[in-house]
Design a protein around this motif. Structure first.
Motif, PDB file in Angstrom:
ATOM      1  N   PHE A 195      -4.622   0.333 -14.882  1.00 16.43           N
ATOM      2  CA  PHE A 195      -3.597  -0.206 -15.716  1.00 16.43           C
ATOM      3  C   PHE A 195      -4.522  -1.397 -16.152  1.00 16.43           C
ATOM      4  CE2 PHE A 195      -1.044  -4.005 -16.584  1.00 16.43           C
ATOM      5  CZ  PHE A 195      -0.101  -3.367 -17.434  1.00 16.43           C
ATOM      6  N   ARG A 196      -4.768  -1.421 -17.493  1.00 15.82           N
ATOM      7  CA  ARG A 196      -5.471  -2.657 -18.083  1.00 15.82           C
ATOM      8  C   ARG A 196      -4.673  -3.146 -19.264  1.00 15.82           C
ATOM      9  NH1 ARG A 196      -9.256  -4.094 -22.079  1.00 15.82           N
ATOM     10  NH2 ARG A 196     -11.167  -5.050 -21.355  1.00 15.82           N
TER      11      ARG A 196
ATOM     12  N   SER B  26       4.937  -5.667  -5.564  1.00 18.61           N
ATOM     13  CA  SER B  26       5.140  -4.374  -6.076  1.00 18.61           C
ATOM     14  C   SER B  26       3.904  -3.732  -6.868  1.00 18.61           C
ATOM     15  CB  SER B  26       6.478  -4.374  -6.990  1.00 18.61           C
ATOM     16  OG  SER B  26       6.281  -4.989  -8.098  1.00 18.61           O
ATOM     17  N   SER B  27       3.091  -4.566  -7.468  1.00 19.69           N
ATOM     18  CA  SER B  27       1.705  -4.045  -7.807  1.00 19.69           C
ATOM     19  C   SER B  27       0.979  -3.248  -7.206  1.00 19.69           C
ATOM     20  CB  SER B  27       1.041  -5.413  -8.450  1.00 19.69           C
ATOM     21  OG  SER B  27       0.441  -5.838  -7.377  1.00 19.69           O
ATOM     22  N   VAL B  28       1.167  -3.245  -5.833  1.00 24.25           N
ATOM     23  CA  VAL B  28       0.495  -2.253  -5.114  1.00 24.25           C
ATOM     24  C   VAL B  28       0.483  -0.796  -5.042  1.00 24.25           C
ATOM     25  CG1 VAL B  28       0.191  -4.139  -3.401  1.00 24.25           C
ATOM     26  CG2 VAL B  28       2.065  -2.453  -3.053  1.00 24.25           C
ATOM     27  N   HIS B  29       1.800  -0.614  -5.935  1.00 30.76           N
ATOM     28  CA  HIS B  29       2.086   0.842  -6.088  1.00 30.76           C
ATOM     29  C   HIS B  29       1.623   1.394  -7.632  1.00 30.76           C
ATOM     30  CE1 HIS B  29       4.696   0.917  -2.512  1.00 30.76           C
ATOM     31  NE2 HIS B  29       5.256  -0.128  -2.882  1.00 30.76           N
ATOM     32  N   ALA B  30       0.980   0.226  -8.166  1.00 26.98           N
ATOM     33  CA  ALA B  30       0.859   0.835  -9.811  1.00 26.98           C
ATOM     34  C   ALA B  30      -0.257   1.867  -9.731  1.00 26.98           C
ATOM     35  CB  ALA B  30       0.203  -0.707 -10.446  1.00 26.98           C
ATOM     36  N   ASN B  31      -1.292   1.935  -8.554  1.00 27.14           N
ATOM     37  CA  ASN B  31      -1.920   3.137  -8.485  1.00 27.14           C
ATOM     38  C   ASN B  31      -1.304   4.385  -8.252  1.00 27.14           C
ATOM     39  OD1 ASN B  31      -4.824   2.745  -9.200  1.00 27.14           O
ATOM     40  ND2 ASN B  31      -5.085   1.293  -7.281  1.00 27.14           N
ATOM     41  N   ASN B  32      -0.154   4.370  -8.038  1.00 19.96           N
ATOM     42  CA  ASN B  32       0.400   5.537  -7.265  1.00 19.96           C
ATOM     43  C   ASN B  32       1.592   6.008  -8.102  1.00 19.96           C
ATOM     44  OD1 ASN B  32       0.982   7.790  -5.367  1.00 19.96           O
ATOM     45  ND2 ASN B  32       2.510   6.497  -4.234  1.00 19.96           N
ATOM     46  N   ILE B  33       1.591   5.916  -9.480  1.00 17.61           N
ATOM     47  CA  ILE B  33       2.566   6.414 -10.504  1.00 17.61           C
ATOM     48  C   ILE B  33       1.587   7.040 -11.421  1.00 17.61           C
ATOM     49  CG2 ILE B  33       2.508   4.008 -11.754  1.00 17.61           C
ATOM     50  CD1 ILE B  33       5.298   4.545 -12.536  1.00 17.61           C
ATOM     51  N   GLU B  34       2.183   8.083 -12.133  1.00 15.59           N
ATOM     52  CA  GLU B  34       1.585   8.734 -13.291  1.00 15.59           C
ATOM     53  C   GLU B  34       1.687   8.125 -14.557  1.00 15.59           C
ATOM     54  OE1 GLU B  34       0.388  11.774 -13.220  1.00 15.59           O
ATOM     55  OE2 GLU B  34       1.413  12.846 -11.552  1.00 15.59           O
TER      56      GLU B  34
ATOM     57  N   ASN C  17       3.637   3.889 -17.875  1.00 15.03           N
ATOM     58  CA  ASN C  17       4.783   3.581 -17.104  1.00 15.03           C
ATOM     59  C   ASN C  17       4.855   2.241 -16.166  1.00 15.03           C
ATOM     60  OD1 ASN C  17       5.790   6.266 -17.725  1.00 15.03           O
ATOM     61  ND2 ASN C  17       4.617   7.134 -16.174  1.00 15.03           N
ATOM     62  N   TYR C  18       3.792   1.545 -15.879  1.00 15.58           N
ATOM     63  CA  TYR C  18       4.038   0.293 -14.923  1.00 15.58           C
ATOM     64  C   TYR C  18       4.707  -0.765 -15.736  1.00 15.58           C
ATOM     65  CZ  TYR C  18       3.605  -3.485 -11.762  1.00 15.58           C
ATOM     66  OH  TYR C  18       3.621  -4.607 -10.902  1.00 15.58           O
ATOM     67  N   PRO C  19       4.239  -1.192 -16.990  1.00 17.27           N
ATOM     68  CA  PRO C  19       4.960  -2.055 -17.730  1.00 17.27           C
ATOM     69  C   PRO C  19       6.583  -1.749 -18.036  1.00 17.27           C
ATOM     70  CG  PRO C  19       3.343  -1.237 -19.219  1.00 17.27           C
ATOM     71  CD  PRO C  19       3.122  -0.476 -17.708  1.00 17.27           C
TER      72      PRO C  19
END
Length: 468
Positions: free
Chosen positions: A396-397, A216-224, A229-231
């Motif tokens: 995301f870091r 699911s991390s492949v979508h991390a670049n495609n979120i505001e 928001n990812y965590p």
């Protein structure tokens, strides 16, 4: 100029949950009784969340197609990148044997002959027929497009909702079953019995529920605002999954009589619920058919996924030209046929171990161990890339400054995967004592061979293998 539409937080949560939505793993959870709560929360804290966060940083820093293989290659070089691809391909084969097991079990109920579900020869034949059938169909048709999302809706989501709803209804009607896996509640039952080492192996089976968490991390670049928001998406997803899985697991543990859990048989609790709640028995036939459709759809998706990644690695010169052959539709035919042959050979475990329960669990653990080795390589790569490539933009870091927080998360993840490997080597309590040596040798030899083969291939590769 149009920009790519960003995912909402709600959409990302839905996507993340979809990767772990499976009804098949509920018996593996339920067999632990009250202890499943401890195991499941542990799996989330030392496995699912840390690995999701590590993968998100790597995916946003190195978004090229290939995921883990790309990250490991950047950090540890081409050899270990190749090993990563290889292990993900091999674990798919052991995983598909485990997934395919449920086809035979389910078909026994579809045809109103439940005794077939525990017939090892029948289950083995169903694995062979279903995997080869799906393989041959994928050579001719784009089965992922044909099956689409309906396979998941029919075979995963509807049965899971039904399992939870019926389990709650059964609990309300009959209360706690003193003869079930839960029995009466006591706080001591929440903690594993460390005197019974064989029961600890079930923790690995629960870890397997989260195998593939990095996808699911492949979508991390495609979120505001991925940093924020990812965590949130990951944590909310695992909380919802914990609630749903534990509700299903606890209610199944309550209904199934102690000592009679069939790990590969998700229809078993439905049969108990229907009998207790007065639901016509035909419901079991229907739900079994629906779950079987979902399983076949899952097998179909996995037949091509890892093999497409492997053919790219082959074309880089890591495997002979034979492995670079494609059909007119671009299907990597050599890999697809090889994996079908290997699945057939692994299926012989059902002949070596007549107990379907034991063989199913043994292969589940093998798959988990191979995935854990990949996660060790990913964790080490995340740390190395902080020092080798400090200036790469990571939307995301982990941690705003310095590398301290990254070290904490990676060490937590490494602790989780190494612990999983250790307990995986303990023969589970469902095995007879005479099967313990076979179990340990199967896990150790299978793991060593799976790692040594790609290292040998890489050592002896030739320049002419590279695609022109």
């Amino acid at each position: 100029m149009s920009s790519v539409k960003k995912l909402t937080l709600f959409q990302l949560i839905g996507i993340t949950m979809a990767f772990f939505g499976t009804v098949r793993s509920v018996p593996t959870l339920a067999i632990n009784g009250w202890t499943q709560i401890f195991y499941f929360v542990g799996a989330i804290v030392i496995f699912a969340i840390p690995i999701s966060l590590i993968a998100a940083e790597l995916a946003t820093g190195w978004p090229e197609e290939g995921g883990p293989q790309v990250w490991v290659k950047e950090a540890l070089g081409e050899k270990w990148g190749f090993v990563t691809s290889w292990l993900l391909w091999v674990q798919m084969m052991t995983g598909m044997v485990m997934v395919g097991t449920t086809v035979g079990v389910l078909l026994g109920y579809v045809v109103n002959n439940p005794t077939l579900s525990q017939n090892n020869v029948f289950v083995a034949l169903c694995i062979l027929i279903s995997f080869w059938g799906v393989t041959l169909l994928n050579l001719k048709f784009d089965m992922v497009k044909i099956v689409g999302d309906w396979g998941a809706v029919i075979g995963v989501y509807i049965p899971f909702i039904a399992l939870v709803a019926l389990g709650i209804a059964y609990l309300i009607k009959f209360g706690l079953n003193p003869n079930g896996y839960l029995g009466t509640f006591s706080a001591s039952k929440l903690i594993p019995d460390f005197h019974d080492l064989g029961s600890l192996t079930y923790f690995s089976g629960i870890i397997f529920i989260f195998a593939g968490v990095e996808i699911s991390s492949v979508h991390a670049n495609n979120i505001e605002n991925p940093k924020k928001n990812y965590p949130i998406a990951v944590i909310l997803s695992v909380i919802v999954l914990a609630i749903l899985n534990l509700t299903a697991g606890l209610t199944v543990a309550n209904a199934v009589p102690d000592g009679h859990m069939e790990l590969a048989n998700i229809t078993q609790p439905f049969v108990i619920y229907c009998k207790g709640l007065g639901i016509p028995a035909i419901f079991n036939n229907i739900i079994s058919a629906m779950i079987a459709i979902g399983v076949l759809a899952q097998i179909s998706a996995w037949v091509l996924g890892p093999s497409k990644a492997m053919i790219k690695v082959a074309e880089e010169g890591n495997l002979p030209k034979l492995f670079q052959k494609r059909t007119d539709k671009g299907v990597p035919i050599t890999f697809v046929i090889i994996q079908a042959i290997v699945v057939s050979l692994l299926t012989l475990a059902y002949v070596a171990i007549p107990n379907v329960n034991s063989a199913f669990f043994m292969i589940t653990i093998t798959t988990t161990i191979l995935y854990c080795i990949v996660y060790i390589l990913i964790g080490v790569s995340a740390i190395l890339l902080r020092y080798k490539e400090p200036n790469v933009n990571r939307p995301f870091r982990l941690g705003s400054h310095g590398n301290g927080f990254m070290w904490v998360i990676v060490l937590l993840a490494l602790f989780g995967v190494i612990l999983t490997i250790i307990v995986s080597l303990i023969p589970p309590s469902i095995l007879k004592e005479s099967e313990h040596t076979f179990y340990i040798l199967f896990q150790i030899i299978g793991t060593i061979v799976s790692v040594i083969i790609p290292l040998l291939i890489f050592k002896f590769r030739r320049p002419e293998w590279k695609k022109n």
